[in-house]
Design an enzyme around this catalytic site. Structure first.
Site, PDB file in Angstrom:
ATOM      1  N   GLU A 360       0.903  -1.350  -0.039  1.00  0.00           N
ATOM      2  CA  GLU A 360       0.352  -0.380   0.464  1.00  0.00           C
ATOM      3  C   GLU A 360       0.443   1.496   0.330  1.00  0.00           C
ATOM      4  OE1 GLU A 360      -4.211  -0.825   1.849  1.00  0.00           O
ATOM      5  OE2 GLU A 360      -2.876   0.431   3.442  1.00  0.00           O
ATOM      6  N   CYS A 361       0.518   2.214  -1.366  1.00  0.00           N
ATOM      7  CA  CYS A 361       1.187   3.549  -1.504  1.00  0.00           C
ATOM      8  C   CYS A 361       2.880   3.611  -0.180  1.00  0.00           C
ATOM      9  CB  CYS A 361       0.494   4.289  -0.328  1.00  0.00           C
ATOM     10  SG  CYS A 361       0.920   5.903  -0.313  1.00  0.00           S
ATOM     11  N   ALA A 362       3.254   3.100   0.197  1.00  0.00           N
ATOM     12  CA  ALA A 362       4.864   3.077   0.248  1.00  0.00           C
ATOM     13  C   ALA A 362       5.150   1.961  -0.215  1.00  0.00           C
ATOM     14  CB  ALA A 362       4.770   3.507   1.886  1.00  0.00           C
ATOM     15  N   LEU A 364       4.163  -0.091  -2.740  1.00  0.00           N
ATOM     16  CA  LEU A 364       3.944   0.695  -4.070  1.00  0.00           C
ATOM     17  C   LEU A 364       5.241   1.253  -4.759  1.00  0.00           C
ATOM     18  CD1 LEU A 364       2.569   0.720  -6.846  1.00  0.00           C
ATOM     19  CD2 LEU A 364       1.511   2.873  -5.560  1.00  0.00           C
ATOM     20  N   SER A 452      -0.863  -0.389  -4.675  1.00  0.00           N
ATOM     21  CA  SER A 452      -1.538   0.139  -4.939  1.00  0.00           C
ATOM     22  C   SER A 452      -1.568   1.195  -3.777  1.00  0.00           C
ATOM     23  CB  SER A 452      -3.026   0.097  -4.434  1.00  0.00           C
ATOM     24  OG  SER A 452      -4.045   0.451  -4.406  1.00  0.00           O
TER      25      SER A 452
END
Length: 475
Positions: A360-362, A364, A452
């Site tokens: 998630e986010c980081a 990704l 994502s």
């Protein structure tokens, strides 16, 4: 003090007319002050914020937990609160933004006011009084009268200049019939440095964070009526009938494993059986964004959860069958993450083997080919870079592709919060289709990888953790 049953735990919501009024200082300071008096304090934060709960945990010695009516639904706010408040004497809930601010275009949804109503909790309004005197009465009156179902039980006046200023403010607030429960003088702010996504997380600050929380506690203890605040919290009464604590499910007993240390992280010295797959979860200063319920759900689904630090550990924990890399600040530590080439190779080998990987986010960014020109894990054929544009807001999403987390068509709500860009923004098999506020596809599903920008709260869909652990068993 004898702890209260979770359903009747005394509780307060610390809110404000707007962001920047001082509610984080007051909420964290109150948690620290009450903990210092021997109370078991349950810390909570309204909304998706990951950083404030870290300061709350430091103040109380308990895990900071989020209450988000958008991500989890209003029906889970009470149960998640009760889950965190088990065995506590009192709970302190820090609000988000202004008291009545919530998800854009969704009315009161996800606002502090909605959470206060769901918890039947009295609200303490923190007012920045630095540029007003008698006008504070109109402000407080407006907040008190806007929604009769929200009970504002008192006011804490912040940034008060002098004795005379305090006298004028008290006289004004008294005319509204709301008690003043504290006065904090205008002073040099407690040192809580910020950067592009808000406060610097506790994990990055070490002893400085401890000093900051201690200072907040002393400030609140000196300026607020703690007995009156506790009395107000006790007046909350039980939650609505039928409320029961949320549970991740029964946690299986793991086989005994002798522990050894590597890179400062305890790691079992042998692989556990396939029936209890080992799930490695990224932690340390670069990956601080996670909800406590995620690891609880993984454990309840039968996994052994082991934390590792990508800044320090040079290989994944022995026997890793699945990998979870949450949010954080890899852009701040890009050089160090890139320099840890052995771990990057270990992550890539696991991902290319088809093992389940949730990023998630980081996470990704870490799986991309590069971040700001520095080599990362190379699991995804994409490049990440810092951006001037802040991407922020709730999202209504549907899974586009079958993955280790969700089957195609699964609908979930999430939150984006980043100042980075990934190019391309989606792979051949995207992770999510965004339904609101704009329609687009985003993220990557490749082999066992689900990557994502979208932050989700797995308590809203416990099947996510069960599906992930089952894939760990069978991959």
């Amino acid at each position: 003090m004898v702890t209260s049953p979770a359903s009747a735990v005394p509780r307060l919501v610390i809110a404000a007319p707007s962001s920047g009024s001082g509610k984080t200082t007051v909420a964290t300071g109150l948690m620290a002050a009450l903990t210092g008096r021997g109370l078991a304090v349950s810390p909570h934060k309204v909304g998706p914020d990951y950083i404030d709960p870290g300061y709350h945990a430091l103040a109380t010695g308990r895990v900071g937990r989020n209450l988000d009516a958008y991500l989890c639904g209003p029906e889970l706010v009470g149960p998640l609160f009760l889950h965190g408040a088990r065995g506590c004497d009192i709970a302190v809930v820090e609000g988000v933004m202004g008291l009545y601010d919530g998800a854009a275009g969704e009315g009161e949804l996800a606002s502090t006011a909605q959470v206060a109503k769901l918890l039947r909790a009295p609200v303490v309004l923190v007012v920045d009084a630095s540029s007003q005197s008698r006008s504070v009465a109109a402000l407080v009156h407006g907040f008190v009268s806007w929604d009769p179902e929200v009970r504002i039980g008192g006011v804490i006046l912040n940034k008060v200049a002098s004795d005379r200023h305090e006298e004028l403010l008290r006289e004004a607030v008294d005319s509204v019939g709301v008690p003043v429960l504290g006065v904090l003088r205008r002073a040099a702010p407690v040192e809580t440095p910020s950067r592009h996504l808000g406060l610097v997380p506790v994990a990055e600050r070490g002893s400085d964070a401890v000093d900051a929380v201690t200072a907040m506690g002393a400030q609140v203890a000196a300026g607020c009526d703690l007995e009156a605040l506790v009395g107000l919290a006790r007046a909350a009464g039980p939650l609505p009938g039928g409320s029961a604590p949320w549970t991740p499910g029964p946690v299986p007993t793991l086989p005994h494993a002798r522990m050894r240390s590597r890179g400062g992280t305890p790691i079992p010295s042998r692989s556990v059986e396939k029936s209890t797959p080992r799930v490695a979860v990224a932690g340390g200063a670069a990956f601080t964004f996670s909800y406590a319920e995620h690891t609880e759900l993984l454990a309840a689904a039968g996994a052994e959860v082991v934390t590792f630090d990508p800044l320090r550990d040079e290989e994944l924990p022995e026997g890793t069958a699945g990998l979870v890399i949450g949010g954080g600040f890899p852009e701040v530590y890009a050089a160090e993450l890139s320099a840890n080439e052995p771990l990057r190779k270990s992550v890539a080998e696991l991902a290319f083997s088809g093992a389940p990987v949730a990023a998630e986010c980081a996470g990704l960014l870490y799986l991309c080919r590069e971040l700001d020109g520095r080599p990362m894990c190379g699991v995804l054929d994409a490049a990440a870079r810092m951006s001037e544009r802040l991407t922020l807001g709730y999202r209504d999403a549907v899974a586009v592709s079958d993955s280790a987390l969700a089957g195609a068509g699964t609908r979930m709500r999430g939150h984006e919060f980043h100042r980075t860009v990934v190019e391309p923004g989606a792979g051949a098999a995207p992770a999510w289709g965004m339904r609101a506020p704009e329609r687009r596809v985003e993220g990557f599903v490749e082999r066992g990888v689900h990557a994502s920008y979208l932050h989700t709260h797995w308590a809203a869909e416990p099947g996510v953790a069960r599906r992930f652990v089952e894939r760990c068993r069978t991959s």
